[in-house]
Design a protein around this motif. Structure first.
Motif, PDB file in Angstrom:
ATOM      1  N   CYS A 187       0.821  -1.321  -0.069  1.00  0.00           N
ATOM      2  CA  CYS A 187      -0.165   0.289  -0.186  1.00  0.00           C
ATOM      3  C   CYS A 187       1.130   1.179  -0.192  1.00  0.00           C
ATOM      4  CB  CYS A 187      -0.794   0.119   1.102  1.00  0.00           C
ATOM      5  SG  CYS A 187      -1.852   1.335   1.129  1.00  0.00           S
ATOM      6  N   SER A 188       0.689   1.945  -0.756  1.00  0.00           N
ATOM      7  CA  SER A 188       1.655   2.992  -0.796  1.00  0.00           C
ATOM      8  C   SER A 188       0.885   4.920   0.119  1.00  0.00           C
ATOM      9  CB  SER A 188       1.036   4.298  -2.269  1.00  0.00           C
ATOM     10  OG  SER A 188      -0.172   4.923  -2.585  1.00  0.00           O
ATOM     11  N   VAL A 189       0.399   4.198   0.577  1.00  0.00           N
ATOM     12  CA  VAL A 189       0.443   4.744   2.160  1.00  0.00           C
ATOM     13  C   VAL A 189       0.210   4.344   3.221  1.00  0.00           C
ATOM     14  CG1 VAL A 189      -1.860   5.916   3.867  1.00  0.00           C
ATOM     15  CG2 VAL A 189      -2.074   5.796   0.547  1.00  0.00           C
ATOM     16  N   LYS A 234      -1.105   5.061  -7.856  1.00  0.00           N
ATOM     17  CA  LYS A 234      -0.540   4.327  -6.673  1.00  0.00           C
ATOM     18  C   LYS A 234      -1.982   2.852  -6.030  1.00  0.00           C
ATOM     19  CE  LYS A 234       2.977   7.890  -5.237  1.00  0.00           C
ATOM     20  NZ  LYS A 234       3.840   8.196  -4.840  1.00  0.00           N
ATOM     21  N   LEU A 235      -0.961   2.326  -5.910  1.00  0.00           N
ATOM     22  CA  LEU A 235      -1.708   1.589  -5.399  1.00  0.00           C
ATOM     23  C   LEU A 235      -1.940   1.250  -3.600  1.00  0.00           C
ATOM     24  CD1 LEU A 235      -0.858  -1.693  -7.568  1.00  0.00           C
ATOM     25  CD2 LEU A 235      -2.822  -0.084  -7.969  1.00  0.00           C
ATOM     26  N   THR A 236      -3.196   1.175  -3.076  1.00  0.00           N
ATOM     27  CA  THR A 236      -2.831   0.991  -1.764  1.00  0.00           C
ATOM     28  C   THR A 236      -4.443   0.120  -0.834  1.00  0.00           C
ATOM     29  OG1 THR A 236      -5.749   2.456  -2.304  1.00  0.00           O
ATOM     30  CG2 THR A 236      -3.506   3.821  -1.795  1.00  0.00           C
ATOM     31  N   CYS A 237      -4.118  -0.493  -0.720  1.00  0.00           N
ATOM     32  CA  CYS A 237      -5.397  -1.052   0.396  1.00  0.00           C
ATOM     33  C   CYS A 237      -6.930  -0.558   0.217  1.00  0.00           C
ATOM     34  CB  CYS A 237      -4.727  -1.926   1.736  1.00  0.00           C
ATOM     35  SG  CYS A 237      -4.700  -0.263   3.238  1.00  0.00           S
ATOM     36  N   LYS A 238      -7.450  -1.273   1.070  1.00  0.00           N
ATOM     37  CA  LYS A 238      -8.859  -1.096   1.012  1.00  0.00           C
ATOM     38  C   LYS A 238      -9.075   0.255   1.867  1.00  0.00           C
ATOM     39  CE  LYS A 238     -10.808  -4.791  -1.290  1.00  0.00           C
ATOM     40  NZ  LYS A 238     -11.770  -5.941  -0.786  1.00  0.00           N
TER      41      LYS A 238
END
Length: 135
Positions: A42-44, A62-66
């Motif tokens: 996750c990018s965050v 960017k890809l992140t988690c839900k």
């Protein structure tokens, strides 16, 4: 993937045989992820996620988690929490570019909760009520 002897059979969510030390779990669904699979963080929050749980931010891509994605109230597009902000007046998420500061209290709010009064002075709904500007 690490070529260690496998004493206990572990299988990742994509069917790869892996040893215990190569096993990681997706923080969202608990699926097993291995080093051979496409590793997504996750990018965050930087935690590992599987490809099924990854969400793409419509702004930064960017890809992140839900847990670190939200829906922009105006556009209905998914934004990561780095590209979005939460307005404490209306309790909605917006693209962070849609925020400005109140001229009176100096706090930042979404542009829907700020009104331009007397030319270019922006007041939040709280300060507008305090100063008897009704709208």
């Amino acid at each position: 993937s690490c070529f260690k002897e496998i004493k206990k059979i572990n299988v990742c969510s994509n069917g790869h045989l892996i040893c215990n030390s190569c096993e990681k779990k997706c923080i969202m669904c608990g699926n097993i992820i291995c080093k051979s699979c496409k590793k997504i963080s996750c990018s965050v929050c930087l935690r590992d996620i599987c490809s099924n749980c990854a969400k793409e931010c419509s702004k930064c891509h960017k890809l992140t988690c839900k847990s670190d994605i939200c829906t922009d109230f105006l556009t209905k597009k998914e934004l990561c929490t780095n590209c979005a902000k939460f307005c404490v007046i209306c309790s909605k998420f917006y693209d962070k570019n849609n925020f400005s500061f109140c001229s009176s209290c100096k706090e930042e709010f979404c542009n829907k909760c700020l009104k331009t009064i007397m030319g270019n002075k922006k007041l939040c709904t709280r300060c507008a009520r305090k100063n008897n500007f009704f709208y």
